[in-house]
Motif scaffolding. Sequence first.
Motif, PDB file in Angstrom:
ATOM      1  N   LYS A 130       3.153 -12.030  -0.498  1.00 52.23           N
ATOM      2  CA  LYS A 130       2.689 -11.737  -1.862  1.00 52.23           C
ATOM      3  C   LYS A 130       3.309 -10.449  -2.386  1.00 52.23           C
ATOM      4  O   LYS A 130       3.780 -10.374  -3.521  1.00 52.23           O
ATOM      5  N   PHE A 131       3.317  -9.446  -1.540  1.00 49.34           N
ATOM      6  CA  PHE A 131       3.861  -8.133  -1.933  1.00 49.34           C
ATOM      7  C   PHE A 131       5.359  -8.232  -2.231  1.00 49.34           C
ATOM      8  O   PHE A 131       5.830  -7.713  -3.246  1.00 49.34           O
ATOM      9  N   LEU A 132       6.108  -8.916  -1.366  1.00 50.21           N
ATOM     10  CA  LEU A 132       7.543  -9.036  -1.540  1.00 50.21           C
ATOM     11  C   LEU A 132       7.901  -9.863  -2.765  1.00 50.21           C
ATOM     12  O   LEU A 132       8.838  -9.549  -3.488  1.00 50.21           O
ATOM     13  N   SER A 133       7.108 -10.933  -3.011  1.00 52.40           N
ATOM     14  CA  SER A 133       7.375 -11.767  -4.193  1.00 52.40           C
ATOM     15  C   SER A 133       7.124 -10.981  -5.486  1.00 52.40           C
ATOM     16  O   SER A 133       7.882 -11.077  -6.446  1.00 52.40           O
ATOM     17  N   LYS A 134       6.058 -10.148  -5.506  1.00 52.50           N
ATOM     18  CA  LYS A 134       5.774  -9.299  -6.673  1.00 52.50           C
ATOM     19  C   LYS A 134       6.890  -8.283  -6.882  1.00 52.50           C
ATOM     20  O   LYS A 134       7.329  -8.011  -7.988  1.00 52.50           O
ATOM     21  N   TRP A 135       7.344  -7.685  -5.756  1.00 52.10           N
ATOM     22  CA  TRP A 135       8.362  -6.645  -5.805  1.00 52.10           C
ATOM     23  C   TRP A 135       9.696  -7.213  -6.279  1.00 52.10           C
ATOM     24  O   TRP A 135      10.367  -6.610  -7.108  1.00 52.10           O
ATOM     25  N   VAL A 136      10.034  -8.435  -5.812  1.00 51.33           N
ATOM     26  CA  VAL A 136      11.289  -9.092  -6.217  1.00 51.33           C
ATOM     27  C   VAL A 136      11.244  -9.441  -7.693  1.00 51.33           C
ATOM     28  O   VAL A 136      12.192  -9.233  -8.457  1.00 51.33           O
ATOM     29  N   LEU A 137      10.072 -10.000  -8.143  1.00 50.73           N
ATOM     30  CA  LEU A 137       9.925 -10.403  -9.545  1.00 50.73           C
ATOM     31  C   LEU A 137       9.981  -9.202 -10.485  1.00 50.73           C
ATOM     32  O   LEU A 137      10.500  -9.267 -11.587  1.00 50.73           O
ATOM     33  N   SER A 138       9.387  -8.077 -10.023  1.00 53.18           N
ATOM     34  CA  SER A 138       9.369  -6.875 -10.884  1.00 53.18           C
ATOM     35  C   SER A 138      10.743  -6.220 -10.945  1.00 53.18           C
ATOM     36  O   SER A 138      11.063  -5.515 -11.862  1.00 53.18           O
TER      37      SER A 138
ATOM     38  N   PHE B   3       5.545   1.652   7.416  1.00 53.60           N
ATOM     39  CA  PHE B   3       5.279   1.974   6.008  1.00 53.60           C
ATOM     40  C   PHE B   3       4.810   0.725   5.256  1.00 53.60           C
ATOM     41  O   PHE B   3       3.919   0.798   4.399  1.00 53.60           O
ATOM     42  N   LEU B   4       5.411  -0.428   5.567  1.00 55.12           N
ATOM     43  CA  LEU B   4       4.994  -1.685   4.936  1.00 55.12           C
ATOM     44  C   LEU B   4       3.531  -1.998   5.254  1.00 55.12           C
ATOM     45  O   LEU B   4       2.764  -2.390   4.370  1.00 55.12           O
ATOM     46  N   ILE B   5       3.149  -1.824   6.524  1.00 57.33           N
ATOM     47  CA  ILE B   5       1.763  -2.095   6.924  1.00 57.33           C
ATOM     48  C   ILE B   5       0.808  -1.156   6.187  1.00 57.33           C
ATOM     49  O   ILE B   5      -0.244  -1.581   5.692  1.00 57.33           O
ATOM     50  N   ILE B   6       1.162   0.137   6.085  1.00 58.25           N
ATOM     51  CA  ILE B   6       0.311   1.106   5.371  1.00 58.25           C
ATOM     52  C   ILE B   6       0.142   0.692   3.914  1.00 58.25           C
ATOM     53  O   ILE B   6      -0.976   0.694   3.370  1.00 58.25           O
ATOM     54  N   ILE B   7       1.253   0.320   3.265  1.00 56.12           N
ATOM     55  CA  ILE B   7       1.212  -0.084   1.851  1.00 56.12           C
ATOM     56  C   ILE B   7       0.357  -1.339   1.677  1.00 56.12           C
ATOM     57  O   ILE B   7      -0.495  -1.412   0.785  1.00 56.12           O
ATOM     58  N   LEU B   8       0.576  -2.316   2.558  1.00 51.88           N
ATOM     59  CA  LEU B   8      -0.172  -3.583   2.455  1.00 51.88           C
ATOM     60  C   LEU B   8      -1.672  -3.369   2.613  1.00 51.88           C
ATOM     61  O   LEU B   8      -2.473  -3.972   1.901  1.00 51.88           O
ATOM     62  N   THR B   9      -2.064  -2.520   3.566  1.00 50.18           N
ATOM     63  CA  THR B   9      -3.498  -2.287   3.789  1.00 50.18           C
ATOM     64  C   THR B   9      -4.141  -1.519   2.637  1.00 50.18           C
ATOM     65  O   THR B   9      -5.365  -1.520   2.482  1.00 50.18           O
ATOM     66  N   LYS B  10      -3.301  -0.862   1.814  1.00 44.40           N
ATOM     67  CA  LYS B  10      -3.826  -0.130   0.653  1.00 44.40           C
ATOM     68  C   LYS B  10      -3.879  -0.995  -0.603  1.00 44.40           C
ATOM     69  O   LYS B  10      -4.826  -0.895  -1.385  1.00 44.40           O
ATOM     70  N   VAL B  11      -2.860  -1.849  -0.801  1.00 46.55           N
ATOM     71  CA  VAL B  11      -2.754  -2.566  -2.086  1.00 46.55           C
ATOM     72  C   VAL B  11      -3.349  -3.977  -2.047  1.00 46.55           C
ATOM     73  O   VAL B  11      -3.709  -4.513  -3.095  1.00 46.55           O
ATOM     74  N   ASP B  12      -3.456  -4.584  -0.874  1.00 38.69           N
ATOM     75  CA  ASP B  12      -3.970  -5.958  -0.799  1.00 38.69           C
ATOM     76  C   ASP B  12      -5.461  -5.941  -0.509  1.00 38.69           C
ATOM     77  O   ASP B  12      -5.907  -5.433   0.529  1.00 38.69           O
ATOM     78  N   SER B  13      -6.244  -6.504  -1.402  1.00 34.33           N
ATOM     79  CA  SER B  13      -7.708  -6.469  -1.262  1.00 34.33           C
ATOM     80  C   SER B  13      -8.199  -7.226  -0.025  1.00 34.33           C
ATOM     81  O   SER B  13      -9.215  -6.864   0.569  1.00 34.33           O
ATOM     82  N   SER B  14      -7.468  -8.275   0.395  1.00 37.56           N
ATOM     83  CA  SER B  14      -7.879  -9.052   1.569  1.00 37.56           C
ATOM     84  C   SER B  14      -7.717  -8.264   2.871  1.00 37.56           C
ATOM     85  O   SER B  14      -8.275  -8.633   3.906  1.00 37.56           O
ATOM     86  N   LEU B  15      -6.939  -7.176   2.832  1.00 37.64           N
ATOM     87  CA  LEU B  15      -6.719  -6.361   4.034  1.00 37.64           C
ATOM     88  C   LEU B  15      -7.538  -5.067   4.031  1.00 37.64           C
ATOM     89  O   LEU B  15      -7.349  -4.217   4.887  1.00 37.64           O
ATOM     90  N   GLN B  16      -8.443  -4.949   3.065  1.00 39.77           N
ATOM     91  CA  GLN B  16      -9.268  -3.738   3.009  1.00 39.77           C
ATOM     92  C   GLN B  16     -10.574  -3.950   3.780  1.00 39.77           C
ATOM     93  O   GLN B  16     -11.674  -3.965   3.227  1.00 39.77           O
ATOM     94  N   THR B  17     -10.405  -4.125   5.085  1.00 31.52           N
ATOM     95  CA  THR B  17     -11.521  -4.322   6.026  1.00 31.52           C
ATOM     96  C   THR B  17     -11.373  -3.293   7.150  1.00 31.52           C
ATOM     97  O   THR B  17     -10.310  -2.677   7.296  1.00 31.52           O
ATOM     98  N   PRO B  18     -12.425  -3.094   7.963  1.00 30.12           N
ATOM     99  CA  PRO B  18     -12.320  -2.111   9.057  1.00 30.12           C
ATOM    100  C   PRO B  18     -11.132  -2.354   9.986  1.00 30.12           C
ATOM    101  O   PRO B  18     -10.451  -1.405  10.388  1.00 30.12           O
ATOM    102  N   MET B  19     -10.869  -3.619  10.295  1.00 33.00           N
ATOM    103  CA  MET B  19      -9.760  -3.948  11.194  1.00 33.00           C
ATOM    104  C   MET B  19      -8.431  -3.406  10.658  1.00 33.00           C
ATOM    105  O   MET B  19      -7.650  -2.782  11.384  1.00 33.00           O
ATOM    106  N   TYR B  20      -8.181  -3.621   9.381  1.00 33.26           N
ATOM    107  CA  TYR B  20      -6.916  -3.185   8.779  1.00 33.26           C
ATOM    108  C   TYR B  20      -6.931  -1.713   8.388  1.00 33.26           C
ATOM    109  O   TYR B  20      -5.871  -1.094   8.262  1.00 33.26           O
ATOM    110  N   PHE B  21      -8.123  -1.150   8.229  1.00 31.21           N
ATOM    111  CA  PHE B  21      -8.237   0.301   8.041  1.00 31.21           C
ATOM    112  C   PHE B  21      -7.698   1.022   9.278  1.00 31.21           C
ATOM    113  O   PHE B  21      -6.902   1.965   9.180  1.00 31.21           O
TER     114      PHE B  21
END
Length: 317
Positions: free
Chosen positions: A309-317, A49-67
């Motif tokens: 990055k995702f975890l730091s945002k989630w902790v801060l929020s 689930f973490l990998i799915i979320i990361l590939t959707k929300v992180d712009s650096s992972l929106q490539t064919p490999m991570y798709f």
Amino acid sequence: MELTKEKDQRNVTTLVEFILLGFSDVPKLQGFLFGVFLIIYVIILIGNFLIIILTKVDSSLQTPMYFFLGNFSALEICYVSVTIPRLLADLCRQNRNISFLACATQMYFFLVLGATECFILTAMSYDRYVAICNPLLYPLIMNTELCMQLATGCWISAVPVHIGFTYLIFSLPFCGPNQLDHFFCDIPPVLKLACGNTFVIEMLIYVVAVLVVTIPFMLILGSYVKIISTILKLPSATGRAKAFSTCSSHLMVVTLFFGSGIITYMRPKSSHSVGMDKFFSLFYTIVTPMFNPLIYCLRNKDVMVALKKFLSKWVLS
């Protein structure tokens, strides 16, 4: 004579369910096994689930490999959910009966999702092949349209084959014991209980295995021969290390999944034993899916950076 035939036919039709023995031969370990498999299932769900979320929300992972990695993670969640919840339930209860329909359904989804995994791993290897062997043409070749077509093909191509295949298996007469010495409705233990001639089905297993396991594996192998050959020709050691690091995670997952699958389904029937069948089944249905998100997270710098990055945002929020 006529009476005996009718009696035999009645016996064939009266068998309407199986009993999944699972790990009932080790009653003292039931609680321990439940805890281990529950932890593994939670790790698989959270990791994917973490990998799915990361590939959707992180712009650096929106490539064919991570798709394709996102698709693979979604597939892994479905794949383990076919077997593990039932296994956990059986470890907690005495009644382990499973109807023919439920058994056929479990086998069908297990086979379809297993075949889909083979196809997606093949698509991922093609993506790596284009990225490393044709880097200048990579954005043109691996465009959004092609990625969607490949992913769709991977998800639906095994569906019609395994509908017919599962139907043929469960069309066999089952007139003897109904105890499946396994923890899910896999092909070998179900065929052992069939009292008709299983030769045609056994030959069909090899044909289907060649189509959905061996051919994809050979395509992946061919891709990696080209990839490794291209990497070795790179002038700098840094370039070689960087190129290989983008493939190492996928290569490890391929080795784990195909290795255990080929050993289980392609080895001769004479070498099958209940203990070894269960061991290999545990390996490719539970252990390998547990390692997949760990391999992709721990061995992939891009995913690790996105995760931090995702975890730091989630902790801060």
